[in-house]
Design an enzyme around this catalytic site. Structure first.
Site, PDB file in Angstrom:
ATOM      1  N   ARG A   1     -14.888  12.693   6.861  1.00 34.16           N
ATOM      2  CA  ARG A   1     -13.648  13.495   7.260  1.00 34.16           C
ATOM      3  C   ARG A   1     -13.157  14.563   6.295  1.00 34.16           C
ATOM      4  NH1 ARG A   1      -9.829   8.809   7.411  1.00 34.16           N
ATOM      5  NH2 ARG A   1      -8.130  10.288   8.008  1.00 34.16           N
TER       6      ARG A   1
ATOM      7  N   ASP B   1     -15.704   2.632   6.911  1.00 35.08           N
ATOM      8  CA  ASP B   1     -14.506   3.488   6.388  1.00 35.08           C
ATOM      9  C   ASP B   1     -14.929   4.462   5.211  1.00 35.08           C
ATOM     10  OD1 ASP B   1     -11.807   4.793   6.051  1.00 35.08           O
ATOM     11  OD2 ASP B   1     -11.735   3.857   4.301  1.00 35.08           O
TER      12      ASP B   1
ATOM     13  N   HIS C   1       0.599  -1.264  -0.092  1.00 32.35           N
ATOM     14  CA  HIS C   1       0.057   0.091  -0.107  1.00 32.35           C
ATOM     15  C   HIS C   1       0.901   1.219   0.021  1.00 32.35           C
ATOM     16  CE1 HIS C   1      -3.465   2.612   0.978  1.00 32.35           C
ATOM     17  NE2 HIS C   1      -2.526   3.345   1.793  1.00 32.35           N
TER      18      HIS C   1
HETATM   19  N1  URA Z   1      -5.932   6.870   2.545  1.00 32.26           N
HETATM   20  C1  URA Z   1      -7.042   6.150   3.086  1.00 32.26           C
HETATM   21  O1  URA Z   1      -7.224   5.198   2.725  1.00 32.26           O
HETATM   22  N2  URA Z   1      -7.531   6.707   3.984  1.00 32.26           N
HETATM   23  C2  URA Z   1      -7.034   7.637   4.764  1.00 32.26           C
HETATM   24  O2  URA Z   1      -7.503   8.269   5.878  1.00 32.26           O
HETATM   25  C3  URA Z   1      -5.964   8.640   4.123  1.00 32.26           C
HETATM   26  C4  URA Z   1      -5.494   7.884   3.083  1.00 32.26           C
END
Ligand code: URA
Length: 434
Positions: free
Chosen positions: A168, A161, A82
């Site tokens: 966010r 998420d 990643h």
């Molecule tokens: N990439 C993500 O997947 N989440 C974050 O909070 C920041 C970068």
């Protein structure tokens, strides 16, 4: 457990219990917390932080908010990579086939670009016909069959998420290490991997501007990933100038194919080999970095990495002719060189400036719902430290629109500085955390 009581505890700087964190994350997916309560909590976390234990509970709860892929029937140690994102960062595209060709399965679920950094999915989708929207069962079957699938996040994977990231994004709570950690790791831990190598970038073109911030994030990611039962390593890499010489979706696929043929730019090859080496070590097929590097170079030289890429492209519906000839990728209407204003040494290529020029051309998106133009971007970009003569090409701008072309010419002319002094070299790979 009332949301306002949990929010108040974090507001007052207390550590939350596993149950409180689970209630918050569940509230993001089942509607039991209102958006204003979720965002109040996100801001409380942003301001007060979370300790290592809370962050691990948070990542775990986020992962469990959806399906967790089980690839245990696929033989071998499954390893993914990643990157926290950068300009011209196409590394996943050459890296995954190289690592698979060395015998390590790579199940990879990637994101789209947002803001200034491009996403792997957008790049792959520049290949005519290439589908990234495979179901989790198709993903599983493809990893079992050919060792690799390169897909996008499905709606079943870490849905909390998705919800919390969108909140966010509009409430100034993105730049927060525990929240970033939970967000990244929830998705990676749900992929069904055994090990993960992270490329945490720092510099003008990265999310983390300083090496110290990047180290803090990398340490947290390694610790929380390991608490989640995975082997995790992280590299800190510089992102002051773009990676490679191409920025833009189809142009980056062409550069990735060049890397698989051993003809990629030196910096892209260096980061790909470095990340790949750690993947091979974690995947149990290489003794050490020197052994891993030899194996990676061998699959490039003997063509098996390129053949694996072709197999992935075919498996996901893409046109395999792009592997032989990049002219089968989308081409922009205008392809115009940017001349050097004077002779000298390239003193700077500002990654953020180049990214904004590419964004102006339509290569990226300013908001999640924007479409990207696969053909546009910047190619044959000079690198810091190269000598040029007056009138030499500093880059070729690929545009589909004359106004965007003119704007990008101005932006790029600002981003690339030609001077008299040779700049000090900056190491590309700054640190490795194991
Ligand atoms: N990439 C993500 O997947 N989440 C974050 O909070 C920041 C970068």
């Amino acid at each position: 457990m009332f949301p306002q009581h949990v929010i108040a505890r974090k507001r007052d700087g207390q550590a939350l219990s596993r149950d409180e964190i689970t209630a918050f994350v569940r509230g993001a997916t089942d509607g039991s917390w209102e958006d204003y309560q979720l965002t109040a909590m996100l801001m409380a976390i942003f301001l007060r932080g979370m300790n290592a234990e809370e962050t691990a509970h948070y990542a775990d709860a986020m992962m469990r908010s959806g399906v967790v892929a089980d690839l245990s029937d696929v033989p071998g140690i499954k390893v993914d990579k990643h990157s926290t994102g950068g300009v011209g960062d196409k590394i996943s595209i050459p890296l995954a086939p190289m690592v698979v060709a060395c015998g390590v399965p790579v199940p990879m679920i990637s994101g789209r670009g947002l803001g200034h950094s491009g996403g792997t999915l957008d790049k792959l989708e520049a290949i005519p016909g290439f589908r990234t929207d495979l179901s989790l069962s198709a993903y599983h079957a493809q990893v079992a069959k050919i060792g690799c699938a390169l897909i996008g996040q499905t709606k079943d994977l870490a849905p909390a998420d998705k919800k919390l990231y969108a909140l966010r994004d509009v409430t100034a709570t993105v730049e927060c290490i525990p929240l970033i950690c939970g967000s990244i790791l929830s998705k990676k831990l749900a992929e069904g991997i055994d090990a993960l190598v992270l490329d945490v970038k720092f510099g003008r073109g990265a999310f983390m501007k300083t090496r110290a911030e990047a180290r803090q994030l990398a340490e947290a990611l390694v610790r929380v990933g390991q608490a989640g039962g995975k082997q995790v390593r992280a590299l800190l890499t510089a992102m002051e100038q773009p990676l490679g010489r191409a920025v833009g979706n189809a142009l980056e696929v062409a550069e990735s194919v060049a890397c698989l043929k051993g003809a990629g730019p030196a910096d892209v090859m260096e980061v790909t080999y470095a990340l790949g080496s750690h993947m091979l070590i974690l995947g149990g097929v290489a003794r050490d970095e020197a052994d891993a590097r030899q194996r990676l170079e061998r699959v490039v030289t003997n063509g098996t990495a390129l053949a694996k890429f072709r197999e992935i492209v075919i498996a996901q519906g893409g046109d395999p002719r792009v592997v032989d000839d990049p002219r089968h990728l989308p081409q922009a209407k205008f392809q115009v060189p940017l001349p050097a204003p004077r002779a000298g040494v390239v003193g700077d290529v500002d990654a953020m400036g180049v990214a904004l020029a590419a964004l102006r051309l339509g290569a990226g998106r300013a908001k999640a719902s924007d479409a990207v133009d696969p053909a546009v971007g910047i190619s044959t970009l000079v690198k810091i430290g190269e000598r040029v003569k007056a009138g030499d090409s500093l880059a070729v701008i690929h545009a589909n629109n004359a106004t965007a072309l003119a704007d990008a010419q101005g932006m790029l002319a600002q981003a690339i500085v030609v001077g008299d002094t040779m700049p000090d070299p900056v190491p590309l790979i700054a640190e490795t955390l194991v």
